[in-house]
Enzyme design. Structure first.
Site, mmCIF file in Angstrom:
data_model
loop_
_atom_site.group_PDB
_atom_site.id
_atom_site.type_symbol
_atom_site.label_atom_id
_atom_site.label_comp_id
_atom_site.label_asym_id
_atom_site.label_seq_id
_atom_site.Cartn_x
_atom_site.Cartn_y
_atom_site.Cartn_z
ATOM 1 N N TYR A 290 17.403 53.712 21.604
ATOM 2 C CA TYR A 290 16.603 53.063 21.991
ATOM 3 C C TYR A 290 14.755 52.987 20.370
ATOM 4 O O TYR A 290 14.399 54.246 20.075
ATOM 5 C CB TYR A 290 14.913 53.516 22.837
ATOM 6 C CG TYR A 290 16.179 53.468 24.472
ATOM 7 C CD1 TYR A 290 17.323 53.361 24.137
ATOM 8 C CD2 TYR A 290 15.954 54.750 25.849
ATOM 9 C CE1 TYR A 290 17.913 53.219 25.691
ATOM 10 C CE2 TYR A 290 16.211 54.410 26.879
ATOM 11 C CZ TYR A 290 17.492 53.919 26.706
ATOM 12 O OH TYR A 290 18.137 53.883 27.531
ATOM 13 N N ARG B 266 9.933 40.538 27.552
ATOM 14 C CA ARG B 266 10.461 40.841 26.996
ATOM 15 C C ARG B 266 11.953 40.036 26.699
ATOM 16 O O ARG B 266 12.291 39.849 25.045
ATOM 17 C CB ARG B 266 11.514 41.749 27.821
ATOM 18 C CG ARG B 266 13.036 42.450 27.378
ATOM 19 C CD ARG B 266 13.499 43.147 29.151
ATOM 20 N NE ARG B 266 13.265 44.464 29.279
ATOM 21 C CZ ARG B 266 13.253 45.786 29.457
ATOM 22 N NH1 ARG B 266 14.656 45.283 29.916
ATOM 23 N NH2 ARG B 266 12.522 46.901 29.826
HETATM 24 P P1 NDP Z 1 13.684 46.303 34.755
HETATM 25 O O1 NDP Z 1 15.000 45.807 35.469
HETATM 26 O O2 NDP Z 1 12.844 46.844 36.147
HETATM 27 O O3 NDP Z 1 13.205 45.809 33.390
HETATM 28 C C1 NDP Z 1 11.872 46.393 33.306
HETATM 29 C C2 NDP Z 1 10.935 44.798 32.604
HETATM 30 O O4 NDP Z 1 10.796 44.034 33.919
HETATM 31 C C3 NDP Z 1 9.420 44.999 32.631
HETATM 32 O O5 NDP Z 1 9.778 46.437 30.386
HETATM 33 C C4 NDP Z 1 8.823 44.382 32.019
HETATM 34 O O6 NDP Z 1 8.797 43.750 31.201
HETATM 35 C C5 NDP Z 1 9.783 43.414 32.930
HETATM 36 N N1 NDP Z 1 8.595 44.241 34.767
HETATM 37 C C6 NDP Z 1 8.503 45.131 35.644
HETATM 38 N N2 NDP Z 1 8.235 44.786 36.789
HETATM 39 C C7 NDP Z 1 7.162 44.077 36.128
HETATM 40 C C8 NDP Z 1 6.588 43.337 37.167
HETATM 41 N N3 NDP Z 1 5.262 44.111 38.191
HETATM 42 N N4 NDP Z 1 6.137 42.217 37.131
HETATM 43 C C9 NDP Z 1 5.893 41.275 35.611
HETATM 44 N N5 NDP Z 1 7.110 41.673 34.624
HETATM 45 C C10 NDP Z 1 7.828 42.717 35.128
HETATM 46 O O7 NDP Z 1 14.223 47.913 34.443
HETATM 47 P P2 NDP Z 1 14.834 48.226 32.782
HETATM 48 O O8 NDP Z 1 15.601 47.143 31.472
HETATM 49 O O9 NDP Z 1 13.615 48.404 31.825
HETATM 50 O O10 NDP Z 1 15.731 49.567 32.769
HETATM 51 C C11 NDP Z 1 15.194 50.657 33.427
HETATM 52 C C12 NDP Z 1 15.608 51.958 32.854
HETATM 53 O O11 NDP Z 1 16.878 52.074 32.736
HETATM 54 C C13 NDP Z 1 14.766 51.399 30.961
HETATM 55 O O12 NDP Z 1 14.093 51.669 30.715
HETATM 56 C C14 NDP Z 1 15.874 52.897 30.416
HETATM 57 O O13 NDP Z 1 15.268 53.924 30.770
HETATM 58 C C15 NDP Z 1 17.750 52.728 31.734
HETATM 59 N N6 NDP Z 1 18.058 51.720 30.594
HETATM 60 C C16 NDP Z 1 19.636 52.533 30.847
HETATM 61 C C17 NDP Z 1 20.885 51.273 30.142
HETATM 62 C C18 NDP Z 1 22.150 52.655 29.938
HETATM 63 O O14 NDP Z 1 22.842 51.629 29.219
HETATM 64 N N7 NDP Z 1 21.948 53.423 30.487
HETATM 65 C C19 NDP Z 1 20.571 50.158 29.431
HETATM 66 C C20 NDP Z 1 18.912 49.898 30.106
HETATM 67 C C21 NDP Z 1 17.946 50.532 30.231
HETATM 68 P P3 NDP Z 1 8.483 42.695 30.236
HETATM 69 O O15 NDP Z 1 6.680 42.130 30.576
HETATM 70 O O16 NDP Z 1 7.968 42.661 29.076
HETATM 71 O O17 NDP Z 1 8.415 41.520 30.879
#
Ligand code: NDP
Length: 330
Positions: A54, A228
């Site tokens: 990351y 994102r």
């Molecule tokens: P989500 O699918 O929940 O996406 C999160 C993103 O969505 C935020 O950063 C934001 O992005 C947007 N968002 C979240 N809440 C809201 C809201 N209430 N209103 C509007 N936009 C919102 O989760 P992630 O994809 O971030 O995954 C979560 C965690 O899982 C990661 O941080 C990581 O630790 C882990 N992960 C692990 C992986 C693996 O291969 N093992 C791969 C991917 C993630 P924005 O504001 O920029 O649009």
């Protein structure tokens, strides 16, 4: 907050946890990272997820600085890292003993902690014998450098092989798997892993509960500049929604927003609550680029009780026949 056992282990994780992929080091600076971690911790979150890849290590650096500043008692929270993509050189990738040990040491340094609570193999490595990885993880546990080890996006077959090796040599096998789980991506948790829950007591720490934000409905009117899909280096995420299948998924998200509104909650809250509702899920890892999102998403824990059978059927009806996204995140 609700706490759940991580599979059959004795570790109790908060049903909602907080991760740093894309955000820390790209959209979130040191101050905001500490603020959001405080919001999460104060709401009962006890697991913070990270990985060597990351922001090329900067995400762990930021989290480490925040942890140092916040001075929480080390026995009150868990931190993870993941090993696989550590750099360009042949010794910096994969799950060889060399890279797993180096990655563990480097993560401890960046995070400024003495041990990792959870350490994941970020992907399977077909070029390393499974025995080598299982022995190495077992050694790291014996040395006190990690407490539990697990996998991410491994097949049920690969996880089974790791357990067979562990049983044969009396080693500690993988405790948890970290798969993608959301309304577009249900196969692993709901079908492929089914035998693993009973056979090995597998725990699951699921990622992208909102499909990178798509399930909030934020992309229905185009791509907001501060979202994102606009972050440099993550164009491939946006590309997946410009195909015919992607457009259909966006349409499903629009229907989902309406359904959530009828239930007096936001689509983000409904999407997260739906993941928590599944007892096979040990913890749902939340992602947020700003504090307000995190506050909204943490309140999803209160929404779970509204998800009765009728609501679950309505949700299934929306996503029935939704085209599946591409199999991996990179
Ligand atoms: P989500 O699918 O929940 O996406 C999160 C993103 O969505 C935020 O950063 C934001 O992005 C947007 N968002 C979240 N809440 C809201 C809201 N209430 N209103 C509007 N936009 C919102 O989760 P992630 O994809 O971030 O995954 C979560 C965690 O899982 C990661 O941080 C990581 O630790 C882990 N992960 C692990 C992986 C693996 O291969 N093992 C791969 C991917 C993630 P924005 O504001 O920029 O649009």
């Amino acid at each position: 907050m609700e706490y759940r056992r991580l599979g059959k282990s004795g570790l109790h994780l908060s049903a909602l946890s907080f991760g740093s992929w894309v955000t820390f080091g790209n959209q979130v600076d040191e101050k905001a990272a500490a603020e959001m971690m405080t919001v999460a911790y104060d709401a009962g979150v006890n697991f913070f997820d990270n990985a060597e890849v990351y922001a090329d290590g900067q995400s762990e650096v930021l989290m480490g600085k925040a942890l140092k500043k916040l001075e929480w008692s080390r026995d009150s929270y868990c931190v993870s890292s993941k090993v696989f993509w550590g750099g360009e050189k042949p010794t910096q990738v994969g799950l060889s003993r060399k890279h797993v040990v180096d990655a563990c040491h480097a993560a401890l340094k960046r995070l400024q902690i003495e041990y990792l609570d959870l350490f994941y193999c970020h992907r399977p490595d077909i070029h390393t014998p499974i025995e080598e990885t299982v022995f190495t993880m077992n050694d790291l546990i014996r040395q006190g450098k990690i407490l539990y080890w697990g996998t991410s996006e491994w097949s049920a077959q690969q996880i089974t092989e790791a357990h067979q090796v562990a049983r044969e040599y009396r080693l500690i096998g993988p405790t948890m798997e970290q798969p993608e789980y959301n309304l577009f991506k249900r196969d692993k948790i709901e079908s492929e892993y089914l035998p693993l829950y009973d056979n090995y007591g597998l725990g699951t720490t699921i990622w992208s509960p909102l499909a990178s934000g798509v399930l909030t409905g934020k992309y229905s009117g185009g791509i907001p500049a501060d979202s994102r899909f606009s972050v440099k280096g993550y164009e491939w995420l946006k590309d997946r929604y410009e195909t015919e299948d992607g457009k259909q998924r966006l349409e499903k998200a629009n229907q989902f927003v309406k359904l959530a509104k009828n239930l007096n909650m936001s689509a983000a809250q409904l999407g997260i609550a739906w993941c928590v509702k599944n007892p096979r899920v040990s913890t749902v890892i939340l992602g947020a680029s700003r504090k307000e999102q995190l506050v909204e998403n943490l309140a999803a824990i209160e929404c779970v009780k509204k998800l009765n059978e009728a609501v679950m059927r309505e949700i299934d009806a929306v996503f029935q026949n939704a085209p599946k996204p591409a199999p991996d995140f990179r």
